[in-house]
Design a protein around this motif. Structure first.
Motif, PDB file in Angstrom:
ATOM      1  N   GLY A  14     -44.845  -0.729  -7.975  1.00 20.03           N
ATOM      2  CA  GLY A  14     -45.253  -0.804  -6.574  1.00 20.03           C
ATOM      3  C   GLY A  14     -45.731  -2.201  -6.219  1.00 20.03           C
ATOM      4  N   GLY A  16     -46.819  -2.982  -3.189  1.00 16.92           N
ATOM      5  CA  GLY A  16     -47.626  -2.880  -1.970  1.00 16.92           C
ATOM      6  C   GLY A  16     -48.782  -3.861  -2.106  1.00 16.92           C
ATOM      7  N   VAL A  18     -51.830  -3.516  -3.121  1.00 19.00           N
ATOM      8  CA  VAL A  18     -52.635  -3.399  -4.345  1.00 19.00           C
ATOM      9  C   VAL A  18     -51.850  -3.894  -5.563  1.00 19.00           C
ATOM     10  CG1 VAL A  18     -53.879  -1.778  -5.845  1.00 19.00           C
ATOM     11  CG2 VAL A  18     -54.033  -1.548  -3.349  1.00 19.00           C
ATOM     12  N   TYR A  36     -42.255  -3.797 -10.285  1.00 19.89           N
ATOM     13  CA  TYR A  36     -41.052  -3.060  -9.883  1.00 19.89           C
ATOM     14  C   TYR A  36     -41.312  -2.387  -8.542  1.00 19.89           C
ATOM     15  CZ  TYR A  36     -39.951  -3.718 -14.793  1.00 19.89           C
ATOM     16  OH  TYR A  36     -39.712  -4.285 -16.021  1.00 19.89           O
ATOM     17  N   ARG A  54     -46.296   1.937   7.648  1.00 19.39           N
ATOM     18  CA  ARG A  54     -47.176   2.978   8.146  1.00 19.39           C
ATOM     19  C   ARG A  54     -47.958   2.550   9.377  1.00 19.39           C
ATOM     20  NH1 ARG A  54     -49.988   4.706   2.808  1.00 19.39           N
ATOM     21  NH2 ARG A  54     -49.288   2.614   2.415  1.00 19.39           N
ATOM     22  N   SER A  55     -48.397   1.314   9.389  1.00 26.44           N
ATOM     23  CA  SER A  55     -49.075   0.823  10.581  1.00 26.44           C
ATOM     24  C   SER A  55     -48.803  -0.664  10.658  1.00 26.44           C
ATOM     25  CB  SER A  55     -50.576   1.106  10.510  1.00 26.44           C
ATOM     26  OG  SER A  55     -51.154   0.450   9.399  1.00 26.44           O
ATOM     27  N   LEU A 141     -39.126   3.783  -9.915  1.00 32.81           N
ATOM     28  CA  LEU A 141     -39.513   4.406 -11.194  1.00 32.81           C
ATOM     29  C   LEU A 141     -39.179   5.888 -11.138  1.00 32.81           C
ATOM     30  CD1 LEU A 141     -41.144   3.996 -13.938  1.00 32.81           C
ATOM     31  CD2 LEU A 141     -42.896   5.307 -12.757  1.00 32.81           C
ATOM     32  N   ASP A 173     -48.212   2.698  -6.926  1.00 35.88           N
ATOM     33  CA  ASP A 173     -47.048   3.160  -6.175  1.00 35.88           C
ATOM     34  C   ASP A 173     -47.411   4.200  -5.116  1.00 35.88           C
ATOM     35  OD1 ASP A 173     -47.648   4.710  -8.408  1.00 35.88           O
ATOM     36  OD2 ASP A 173     -45.575   5.270  -8.827  1.00 35.88           O
ATOM     37  N   LEU A 313     -54.036   2.833  -9.648  1.00 37.92           N
ATOM     38  CA  LEU A 313     -54.970   2.157  -8.737  1.00 37.92           C
ATOM     39  C   LEU A 313     -54.516   2.364  -7.289  1.00 37.92           C
ATOM     40  CD1 LEU A 313     -55.148  -1.357 -10.470  1.00 37.92           C
ATOM     41  CD2 LEU A 313     -56.711   0.553 -10.853  1.00 37.92           C
TER      42      LEU A 313
HETATM   43  P1  FAD Z   1     -48.896   1.439  -0.736  1.00 35.86           P
HETATM   44  O1  FAD Z   1     -49.243   0.540   0.392  1.00 35.86           O
HETATM   45  O2  FAD Z   1     -48.445   2.817  -0.424  1.00 35.86           O
HETATM   46  O3  FAD Z   1     -47.804   0.693  -1.614  1.00 35.86           O
HETATM   47  C1  FAD Z   1     -47.132   1.381  -2.647  1.00 35.86           C
HETATM   48  C2  FAD Z   1     -45.875   0.618  -2.990  1.00 35.86           C
HETATM   49  O4  FAD Z   1     -45.230   1.279  -4.074  1.00 35.86           O
HETATM   50  C3  FAD Z   1     -44.886   0.595  -1.834  1.00 35.86           C
HETATM   51  O5  FAD Z   1     -44.407  -0.706  -1.659  1.00 35.86           O
HETATM   52  C4  FAD Z   1     -43.798   1.565  -2.284  1.00 35.86           C
HETATM   53  O6  FAD Z   1     -42.530   1.242  -1.757  1.00 35.86           O
HETATM   54  C5  FAD Z   1     -43.857   1.415  -3.789  1.00 35.86           C
HETATM   55  N1  FAD Z   1     -43.370   2.582  -4.536  1.00 35.86           N
HETATM   56  C6  FAD Z   1     -43.619   3.885  -4.286  1.00 35.86           C
HETATM   57  N2  FAD Z   1     -43.033   4.678  -5.188  1.00 35.86           N
HETATM   58  C7  FAD Z   1     -42.380   3.853  -6.055  1.00 35.86           C
HETATM   59  C8  FAD Z   1     -41.578   4.079  -7.216  1.00 35.86           C
HETATM   60  N3  FAD Z   1     -41.332   5.309  -7.678  1.00 35.86           N
HETATM   61  N4  FAD Z   1     -41.045   3.011  -7.858  1.00 35.86           N
HETATM   62  C9  FAD Z   1     -41.287   1.744  -7.414  1.00 35.86           C
HETATM   63  N5  FAD Z   1     -42.033   1.479  -6.320  1.00 35.86           N
HETATM   64  C10 FAD Z   1     -42.590   2.515  -5.656  1.00 35.86           C
HETATM   65  N6  FAD Z   1     -56.531   0.683   4.881  1.00 35.86           N
HETATM   66  C11 FAD Z   1     -57.447  -0.278   5.148  1.00 35.86           C
HETATM   67  O7  FAD Z   1     -58.049  -0.839   4.225  1.00 35.86           O
HETATM   68  N7  FAD Z   1     -57.731  -0.650   6.441  1.00 35.86           N
HETATM   69  C12 FAD Z   1     -57.119  -0.064   7.509  1.00 35.86           C
HETATM   70  O8  FAD Z   1     -57.413  -0.410   8.657  1.00 35.86           O
HETATM   71  C13 FAD Z   1     -56.136   0.944   7.258  1.00 35.86           C
HETATM   72  N8  FAD Z   1     -55.486   1.534   8.283  1.00 35.86           N
HETATM   73  C14 FAD Z   1     -54.552   2.497   8.029  1.00 35.86           C
HETATM   74  C15 FAD Z   1     -53.912   3.122   9.098  1.00 35.86           C
HETATM   75  C16 FAD Z   1     -52.999   4.128   8.870  1.00 35.86           C
HETATM   76  C17 FAD Z   1     -52.338   4.802  10.034  1.00 35.86           C
HETATM   77  C18 FAD Z   1     -52.716   4.523   7.537  1.00 35.86           C
HETATM   78  C19 FAD Z   1     -51.743   5.628   7.269  1.00 35.86           C
HETATM   79  C20 FAD Z   1     -53.339   3.912   6.461  1.00 35.86           C
HETATM   80  C21 FAD Z   1     -54.276   2.892   6.696  1.00 35.86           C
HETATM   81  N9  FAD Z   1     -54.939   2.252   5.643  1.00 35.86           N
HETATM   82  C22 FAD Z   1     -55.871   1.291   5.905  1.00 35.86           C
HETATM   83  C23 FAD Z   1     -54.694   2.638   4.248  1.00 35.86           C
HETATM   84  C24 FAD Z   1     -53.735   1.653   3.580  1.00 35.86           C
HETATM   85  O9  FAD Z   1     -52.521   1.627   4.278  1.00 35.86           O
HETATM   86  C25 FAD Z   1     -53.495   2.068   2.138  1.00 35.86           C
HETATM   87  O10 FAD Z   1     -54.701   2.388   1.503  1.00 35.86           O
HETATM   88  C26 FAD Z   1     -52.799   0.933   1.376  1.00 35.86           C
HETATM   89  O11 FAD Z   1     -51.538   0.665   1.923  1.00 35.86           O
HETATM   90  C27 FAD Z   1     -52.678   1.306  -0.103  1.00 35.86           C
HETATM   91  O12 FAD Z   1     -52.027   0.271  -0.778  1.00 35.86           O
HETATM   92  P2  FAD Z   1     -51.255   0.573  -2.138  1.00 35.86           P
HETATM   93  O13 FAD Z   1     -50.666  -0.741  -2.538  1.00 35.86           O
HETATM   94  O14 FAD Z   1     -52.139   1.302  -3.061  1.00 35.86           O
HETATM   95  O15 FAD Z   1     -50.118   1.609  -1.735  1.00 35.86           O
END
Ligand code: FAD
Length: 406
Positions: A14, A16, A18, A36, A54-55, A141, A173, A313
């Motif tokens: 992932g 994203g 994080v 990845y 998402r936003s 994955l 992810d 995480l």
């Molecule tokens: P994600 O952002 O979900 O990233 C995960 C990544 O993993 C993605 O790129 C995805 O494509 C990839 N992935 C998934 N599955 C696989 C796989 N099997 N193999 C390879 N890659 C994969 N948070 C804040 O701090 N402030 C805010 O104001 C805020 N506003 C929000 C508003 C809305 C409407 C929503 C829905 C959420 C909001 N959030 C906010 C929360 C925030 O969007 C998430 O907490 C954050 O995006 C989490 O980051 P992450 O990297 O853990 O996961």
């Protein structure tokens, strides 16, 4: 490093926010990092349209900025170059839209509106600029063998199966994490997933044309705007192009009652009349019917790790509702806390050919120490929905706050 010592390898699933930040932290420590990501590279113009985020913007707080700063690469400053500080919330009370400002702190504390896609892209670029980080896109994955450290990935375009290996696998992810599913086979992982009955739809307030012909904000840009309507609410965060991204949060049952333009305009005239003027009827209708109605899921998991082989995480470990604006910020804090435990337990970035359980101890300490904080912030996030859509309008609360005009 002697020739016998080779850098430890980590697979981060992932890219994203994080996962990209974790890549920077571990690369700084000297690990060999391979990220990845299932999506195509969103920095390439041809891929922009393929990605449904998402936003559009989100609130970056001190919690997140501290973790960005902790990279030592001034990533906090990089992201804040285009961030817009919001020093308080601006309530739009009643249908006439009386404005009431409530500061976030007495010392001018702010949260910051940032472009989600740009933040993610900047972090991926910062990671890739480090010579021990590789980011591979279009790889999903499918499963991970945590004892062997093998990952089975599928190329989304060619459907080719790709095998990879790493000493440590980190699941960043997201809420529907595949790493978490693999982890469940190795530890007695408590897991809970819950959808709240409310969903969201993104709308916008465009910039207005100023006296000099240049674009201007249609509302005060130093606030997070809230239209609290007790059972539901709408919020708006400013963007650098002087528009606002608006999010309407309400029960799916209410979304389902709006079938056509007439229903939509009646609903907005009843609850958000001042916002119709700012959005413009045509844009409101176009965006409401075009944009998806997103669901809001909460995920709780524990433990977060398996031996010295795997950890999850960010949203993979704790997806929370967005009302506290802390989901990503908390994920960034996960990274900072894990990094501090690597220092505390003296986790080496090389394998020295002798038994060393420091990594296992650091991951175990992470689960032990982080679980309570994560539980608390998830609860606060849920509670804050009631606060934002209802609590902020309490008469006692309103009396103490400054009434503003704009
Ligand atoms: P994600 O952002 O979900 O990233 C995960 C990544 O993993 C993605 O790129 C995805 O494509 C990839 N992935 C998934 N599955 C696989 C796989 N099997 N193999 C390879 N890659 C994969 N948070 C804040 O701090 N402030 C805010 O104001 C805020 N506003 C929000 C508003 C809305 C409407 C929503 C829905 C959420 C909001 N959030 C906010 C929360 C925030 O969007 C998430 O907490 C954050 O995006 C989490 O980051 P992450 O990297 O853990 O996961």
């Amino acid at each position: 490093m002697t020739t016998a010592e080779k850098p430890r390898s980590v697979a981060i699933v992932g890219a994203g926010p994080v996962g990209a930040l974790m890549a920077v932290y571990l690369a700084n420590r000297g690990w060999n990092v391979h990220v990845y990501e299932t999506r195509p590279d969103m920095r390439l113009p041809e891929n922009k349209a393929k990605i449904q985020n998402r936003s559009i913007n989100l609130a970056l707080s001190t919690r997140g900025l501290t973790a960005l700063k902790g990279t030592g690469l001034a990533l906090d400053e990089l992201i804040m170059k285009s961030g817009l500080p919001m020093r308080g919330r601006m309530l739009h009370i009643g249908n006439e839209g009386h404005l009431v400002s409530q500061d976030y702190g007495v010392h001018g504390e702010c949260i910051n509106s940032v472009d989600r896609a740009k933040l993610n892209e900047d972090l991926i670029t910062a990671a890739e600029e480090l010579n021990n980080v590789k980011v591979s896109f279009n790889l999903t994955l499918k499963r991970a063998d945590l004892d062997k450290g093998t990952l089975t990935l599928e190329n989304k375009e060619t459907k080719e199966i790709v095998k990879a290996h790493a000493d440590l696998i980190i699941g960043c992810d997201g809420a529907y994490s595949s790493v978490r599913i693999s982890l469940m086979r190795y530890v007695r992982l408590d897991f809970e997933q819950e959808y709240i009955p409310h969903g969201y739809c993104e709308l916008s307030i465009p910039a207005k044309v100023g006296a000099d012909g240049k674009p201007e904000f249609a509302m005060d840009p130093e606030h997070l705007h809230i239209w609290p309507r007790h059972k539901f609410m709408m919020i708006a965060l400013p963007n650098p192009d002087k528009s606002f991204t608006v999010t309407l949060f309400m029960p799916f049952a209410n979304f389902e009652m709006i079938h056509n333009e007439g229903d939509l305009l009646n609903f907005f005239e009843q609850y958000f009349a001042d916002a119709i003027k700012l959005m413009g009827k045509d844009l409101l209708i176009k965006e409401y019917f075009k944009n998806p109605k997103g669901s809001l899921v909460m995920v709780r998991a524990n433990p977060y790790h398996y031996k010295d082989r795997c950890i999850i995480l960010g949203d993979a470990a704790h997806s929370m509702v967005p009302f506290y604006g802390q989901g990503m910020n908390c994920g960034f804090e996960d990274v900072r806390v894990l990094d501090s435990l690597f220092s505390e337990f003296n986790v080496k970035s090389t394998q020295e050919g002798k038994a060393d359980n420091s990594l296992a101890l650091a991951l175990e300490a992470y689960t032990d120490r982080r679980a309570k904080d994560i539980k608390a912030i998830c609860e606060l996030a849920l509670y804050n929905y009631t606060e934002m859509r209802h609590g902020v309008t309490s008469p006692v609360y309103l009396m103490r706050k400054k009434v503003e005009t704009w």
